[in-house]
Design a protein around this motif. Sequence first.
Motif, PDB file in Angstrom:
ATOM      1  N   GLU A 347       0.790  -1.210  -0.054  1.00 33.57           N
ATOM      2  CA  GLU A 347       0.033   0.055  -0.014  1.00 33.57           C
ATOM      3  C   GLU A 347       0.852   1.264  -0.056  1.00 33.57           C
ATOM      4  O   GLU A 347       1.843   1.182   0.705  1.00 33.57           O
ATOM      5  CB  GLU A 347      -0.954   0.024   1.224  1.00 33.57           C
ATOM      6  N   SER A 348       0.374   2.357  -0.793  1.00 36.55           N
ATOM      7  CA  SER A 348       1.029   3.626  -0.731  1.00 36.55           C
ATOM      8  C   SER A 348       0.145   4.661  -0.171  1.00 36.55           C
ATOM      9  O   SER A 348      -0.903   4.626  -0.291  1.00 36.55           O
ATOM     10  CB  SER A 348       1.453   4.101  -2.279  1.00 36.55           C
ATOM     11  N   PHE A 349       0.742   5.638   0.761  1.00 32.57           N
ATOM     12  CA  PHE A 349      -0.270   6.552   1.451  1.00 32.57           C
ATOM     13  C   PHE A 349       0.369   7.828   1.306  1.00 32.57           C
ATOM     14  O   PHE A 349       1.481   8.169   1.078  1.00 32.57           O
ATOM     15  CB  PHE A 349      -0.007   6.231   2.769  1.00 32.57           C
ATOM     16  N   LEU A 350      -0.578   8.842   0.918  1.00 28.67           N
ATOM     17  CA  LEU A 350      -0.395  10.286   0.832  1.00 28.67           C
ATOM     18  C   LEU A 350      -0.954  11.119   2.151  1.00 28.67           C
ATOM     19  O   LEU A 350      -0.675  12.069   2.027  1.00 28.67           O
ATOM     20  CB  LEU A 350      -1.060  10.756  -0.392  1.00 28.67           C
ATOM     21  N   TYR A 351      -1.213  10.265   2.952  1.00 28.45           N
ATOM     22  CA  TYR A 351      -1.657  10.936   4.214  1.00 28.45           C
ATOM     23  C   TYR A 351      -1.170   9.992   5.232  1.00 28.45           C
ATOM     24  O   TYR A 351      -1.130   8.644   5.321  1.00 28.45           O
ATOM     25  CB  TYR A 351      -3.266  10.866   4.288  1.00 28.45           C
ATOM     26  N   ARG A 352      -0.984  10.640   6.391  1.00 32.45           N
ATOM     27  CA  ARG A 352      -0.358   9.952   7.573  1.00 32.45           C
ATOM     28  C   ARG A 352      -1.625   9.103   8.285  1.00 32.45           C
ATOM     29  O   ARG A 352      -1.270   7.862   8.834  1.00 32.45           O
ATOM     30  CB  ARG A 352      -0.037  10.660   8.704  1.00 32.45           C
ATOM     31  N   CYS A 353      -2.814   9.469   8.211  1.00 29.73           N
ATOM     32  CA  CYS A 353      -3.931   8.864   8.862  1.00 29.73           C
ATOM     33  C   CYS A 353      -5.365   9.399   8.314  1.00 29.73           C
ATOM     34  O   CYS A 353      -5.268  10.466   7.679  1.00 29.73           O
ATOM     35  CB  CYS A 353      -3.936   9.030  10.525  1.00 29.73           C
ATOM     36  N   PRO A 354      -6.318   8.657   8.637  1.00 34.68           N
ATOM     37  CA  PRO A 354      -7.486   8.809   8.261  1.00 34.68           C
ATOM     38  C   PRO A 354      -7.977  10.361   8.773  1.00 34.68           C
ATOM     39  O   PRO A 354      -9.033  10.736   8.426  1.00 34.68           O
ATOM     40  CB  PRO A 354      -8.518   7.881   8.658  1.00 34.68           C
ATOM     41  N   GLY A 355      -7.635  10.813   9.727  1.00 37.29           N
ATOM     42  CA  GLY A 355      -8.037  12.064  10.627  1.00 37.29           C
ATOM     43  C   GLY A 355      -8.146  13.148   9.852  1.00 37.29           C
ATOM     44  O   GLY A 355      -7.471  13.752   9.033  1.00 37.29           O
ATOM     45  N   GLY A 356      -9.573  13.656   9.844  1.00 39.42           N
ATOM     46  CA  GLY A 356      -9.900  14.877   8.953  1.00 39.42           C
ATOM     47  C   GLY A 356     -10.152  14.427   7.302  1.00 39.42           C
ATOM     48  O   GLY A 356     -10.265  15.374   6.394  1.00 39.42           O
ATOM     49  N   ARG A 357     -10.082  13.225   7.291  1.00 45.00           N
ATOM     50  CA  ARG A 357     -10.371  12.808   5.686  1.00 45.00           C
ATOM     51  C   ARG A 357     -11.593  11.732   5.690  1.00 45.00           C
ATOM     52  O   ARG A 357     -12.346  12.026   4.902  1.00 45.00           O
ATOM     53  CB  ARG A 357      -9.103  12.068   5.130  1.00 45.00           C
ATOM     54  N   CYS A 358     -11.375  10.899   6.342  1.00 41.98           N
ATOM     55  CA  CYS A 358     -12.570  10.051   6.428  1.00 41.98           C
ATOM     56  C   CYS A 358     -12.928   9.749   8.179  1.00 41.98           C
ATOM     57  O   CYS A 358     -13.807   8.604   8.261  1.00 41.98           O
ATOM     58  CB  CYS A 358     -12.459   8.701   5.761  1.00 41.98           C
ATOM     59  N   GLY A 359     -12.257  10.419   8.778  1.00 41.77           N
ATOM     60  CA  GLY A 359     -12.556  10.274  10.281  1.00 41.77           C
ATOM     61  C   GLY A 359     -12.725  11.359  11.233  1.00 41.77           C
ATOM     62  O   GLY A 359     -11.816  12.099  10.762  1.00 41.77           O
ATOM     63  N   THR A 401      -2.270  19.038   3.947  1.00 39.47           N
ATOM     64  CA  THR A 401      -1.501  18.137   4.891  1.00 39.47           C
ATOM     65  C   THR A 401      -1.286  16.964   4.082  1.00 39.47           C
ATOM     66  O   THR A 401      -0.707  15.952   4.668  1.00 39.47           O
ATOM     67  CB  THR A 401      -2.258  17.768   6.076  1.00 39.47           C
ATOM     68  N   SER A 402      -1.484  16.792   2.680  1.00 37.75           N
ATOM     69  CA  SER A 402      -0.949  15.652   2.014  1.00 37.75           C
ATOM     70  C   SER A 402       0.538  15.768   1.842  1.00 37.75           C
ATOM     71  O   SER A 402       1.045  16.750   1.869  1.00 37.75           O
ATOM     72  CB  SER A 402      -1.627  15.692   0.765  1.00 37.75           C
ATOM     73  N   TYR A 416       6.007   6.785   1.181  1.00 37.42           N
ATOM     74  CA  TYR A 416       4.849   6.200   0.953  1.00 37.42           C
ATOM     75  C   TYR A 416       4.235   5.232   1.699  1.00 37.42           C
ATOM     76  O   TYR A 416       3.099   4.850   1.622  1.00 37.42           O
ATOM     77  CB  TYR A 416       5.084   5.781  -0.386  1.00 37.42           C
ATOM     78  N   TYR A 417       5.223   4.782   2.558  1.00 36.71           N
ATOM     79  CA  TYR A 417       4.937   3.675   3.618  1.00 36.71           C
ATOM     80  C   TYR A 417       4.259   4.674   4.864  1.00 36.71           C
ATOM     81  O   TYR A 417       3.148   4.361   5.582  1.00 36.71           O
ATOM     82  CB  TYR A 417       5.854   2.954   4.141  1.00 36.71           C
ATOM     83  N   CYS A 418       4.863   5.756   5.167  1.00 40.44           N
ATOM     84  CA  CYS A 418       4.634   6.603   6.172  1.00 40.44           C
ATOM     85  C   CYS A 418       3.468   7.678   5.965  1.00 40.44           C
ATOM     86  O   CYS A 418       2.759   7.625   6.876  1.00 40.44           O
ATOM     87  CB  CYS A 418       5.847   7.556   6.670  1.00 40.44           C
ATOM     88  N   GLY A 419       3.612   8.434   4.918  1.00 43.81           N
ATOM     89  CA  GLY A 419       2.418   9.336   4.622  1.00 43.81           C
ATOM     90  C   GLY A 419       2.629  10.874   5.067  1.00 43.81           C
ATOM     91  O   GLY A 419       1.718  11.396   4.843  1.00 43.81           O
ATOM     92  N   GLY A 420       3.732  11.073   5.584  1.00 41.50           N
ATOM     93  CA  GLY A 420       4.144  12.254   6.073  1.00 41.50           C
ATOM     94  C   GLY A 420       3.999  12.363   7.747  1.00 41.50           C
ATOM     95  O   GLY A 420       3.466  11.439   8.372  1.00 41.50           O
ATOM     96  N   PRO A 421       4.118  13.549   8.077  1.00 42.85           N
ATOM     97  CA  PRO A 421       4.196  13.939   9.627  1.00 42.85           C
ATOM     98  C   PRO A 421       2.961  13.832  10.194  1.00 42.85           C
ATOM     99  O   PRO A 421       1.920  14.042   9.515  1.00 42.85           O
ATOM    100  CB  PRO A 421       4.946  15.230   9.895  1.00 42.85           C
ATOM    101  N   CYS A 422       2.644  13.390  11.453  1.00 39.62           N
ATOM    102  CA  CYS A 422       1.273  13.420  12.342  1.00 39.62           C
ATOM    103  C   CYS A 422       1.320  14.962  12.762  1.00 39.62           C
ATOM    104  O   CYS A 422       2.195  15.623  13.174  1.00 39.62           O
ATOM    105  CB  CYS A 422       1.559  12.569  13.643  1.00 39.62           C
ATOM    106  N   THR A 423       0.004  15.503  12.414  1.00 36.73           N
ATOM    107  CA  THR A 423      -0.337  16.768  12.386  1.00 36.73           C
ATOM    108  C   THR A 423      -0.200  17.255  14.116  1.00 36.73           C
ATOM    109  O   THR A 423       0.567  18.287  14.325  1.00 36.73           O
ATOM    110  CB  THR A 423      -1.702  17.031  12.091  1.00 36.73           C
ATOM    111  N   TYR A 424      -0.762  16.305  14.758  1.00 40.73           N
ATOM    112  CA  TYR A 424      -0.372  16.477  16.255  1.00 40.73           C
ATOM    113  C   TYR A 424       0.865  16.501  16.842  1.00 40.73           C
ATOM    114  O   TYR A 424       1.117  17.600  17.425  1.00 40.73           O
ATOM    115  CB  TYR A 424      -1.504  15.698  17.138  1.00 40.73           C
ATOM    116  N   VAL A 425       1.701  15.583  16.490  1.00 38.37           N
ATOM    117  CA  VAL A 425       3.149  15.461  17.023  1.00 38.37           C
ATOM    118  C   VAL A 425       3.785  16.626  16.568  1.00 38.37           C
ATOM    119  O   VAL A 425       4.723  17.455  17.078  1.00 38.37           O
ATOM    120  CB  VAL A 425       3.799  14.298  16.615  1.00 38.37           C
TER     121      VAL A 425
END
Length: 690
Positions: A347-359, A401-402, A416-425
């Motif tokens: 899997e490739s990710f352009l986001y760190r997590c679903p937060g603000g996108r689908c959660g 934040t992508s 692409y495994y990570c998806g970028g930094p955690c917004t909160y951290v």
Amino acid sequence: MAEYVFPKINAHCITVNGHHLVFSPGTAPPMRVGDAAFDLVQNCSGMTIRESAEWLRERHGETSGHVARQLAEIADLGYFSEPQPDLEDCTNNLPPPANFGICITHKCNMRCRYCFAGGLREADEPEDISYDTACAAIDFIFDVVQPPWANISLGITGEPQLRWDLIRDVADYGRKKSEESGIGVRFHITTNGLHASPEMLDYLQEHPEDMGVTLSWDGPPDVHNRQRLSRDGADTYERVSRTFELLRDSMKTRPSVTATVCVSEPDMAGVFAHLFEEGVRDLTIKQTRSVAPAITITEESLPAFKASFAELAELLLRADDAQMERLFTLAKDDALGRYIYRIAKRESFLYRCPGGRCGYDIDTNGDIYPCASLVGVTDYRMGNVRTGFTKQAEKFFLEDTSLPKMQACQDCWAKYYCGGPCTYVSALTCGRFDVPYGPDCELIKYLIELAGYVVARLAVERPGLLPHVLSLREPVPMGPRPEALCRRAYDPLWGLPSEAWRVADPIVLTGSRDAGGYQRRRRPKNNKAAVHLKWDDEFLYLMTEVYGSSPAPPTTADVEWWFRESIQFAIDPGNDGGESRYPWKLPEGDYEYGVAGVDGKACIYDCQANPLRPSESGKALITREDDVITYKVAIPWQQVSEFAPSVGAECRFSIVVNDSDEGIRGWLQWTNGLAIRKAPARFGLLRLVE
């Protein structure tokens, strides 16, 4: 003919515990290679095969170019190419909003060392949500969620048991909305486990199908008691352990557990081993996130964290056949587990997590935030349940934040495994959402390497087990149970044309997220299928017509057929929804069959057999006409014990249609519980009628 020249190699090469691994992030799982291949893959860009073979002989004493030729074949398959996910395509293919949290109360009866609640909070919100605001939140959720499910966490900060009366009333209102809308709902609470009220235990027993619980439990007594204290400073381990036992006895499935690890206690393997011994089988281990050096990871504590995670990886891999449950215990959101699943599934990710996108998470005043950690941080407010999302907030979390907008990440091999930094951290430690926190970033890259090591070892040492590890932690929501009808056949169907098999009300699988089917793949296709079911006193007849399927390479007996064109279906004759010890196998007394074209002929597999083998009874036929594949199967009722076919008889049933368009496995399914993991409780209801 021009001589082959190696292209530019995009690979990350590491050595873990003496094993050489070659990563090609996002395009293939990690490969375990020998010394010569490991050296060559780092140096062969621009070489011909002849030049690379000579280079190998000089450096490693190789006498032939077989290593170079093998690597050339792998490079030709695109293994060493860099994935280029498209932002617009990724945004358009995000899962629809499905996961929501509602803050019931900010009150808590504990004093944990690392509590994130209020770390950045600025908003002045009520301590408890009002019933009217909670109902408005439920209304908002059912307005924006798409079928078939809404997953709602009740109590994302504070201790939800302090307002169990409100949780009960809000959940009841949510069920009412579910019935009105036809959208299923599953609720979840996270508790500190300081006590288990009789009211909560009774309620869980009354609603076993749609209430889940996660318990905060940090491991052995000495570790847990140093980190999680009651308000009066008392130890809490014994009380939490007792709550786990009570929850396990009250719920249909075991509660999940989250363990948080601080700098002073980075013993992941010890925490895992202790909680596993205590009966935990759904575990998330995570490191603390804070600005306090005594709690969170720093440059000084990073080596200890890495060593601790390495010990956990070895503990998982040492599991023998009697301990295989270890491999299935880490949850999908676990710090290490998430990367094991991402890497193995390519899997490739352009986001760190679903937060603000689908959660999304909702505060006590109705304000909407991307995650529980950011609740109350007004800079990240996304709207309110009474007025909806703001367009500016949606753009921020879908675009700003992508990963392509994160300049600090562009040259990172693991992006692409990570998806970028955690917004909160990033906001907590760096004051900006787009700047990664150095120690956290370095730990994540190490976890990705470690996960690649686990996947590579499993692929070599236990290849048949790896697919089950991948699928176990997919979310399997609960909701209204779909029903299907099986029509009586008044004449034996075998040998008759397809018109005789068809029914007026088949199960239709479209790939959409509805009760009729759900498709999992990297890029969803427009496949659909119709499942026709009939019965007589001797056989269960099943005809599945799959439309829009691309031709696939022929399958041979030594290939895992469920990764190619095939169908799988299962029957729970006792209609009891029993739970199996292992997620890859149905409980005793249930039956699963697979049908695939193997070596040019249709073959029925008994999926309950160990080892997996073709069934000696039953009939199967597979035909293809243009882009339509038709599967016809007749299973003798005598194979399905405890079930007597008659008008009005009922059993649980599930079916999966597999395909491999573009070489990537995808599937359509009727009900969860078969493709993701074996869970008859998720099957639909099949009723025999005239």
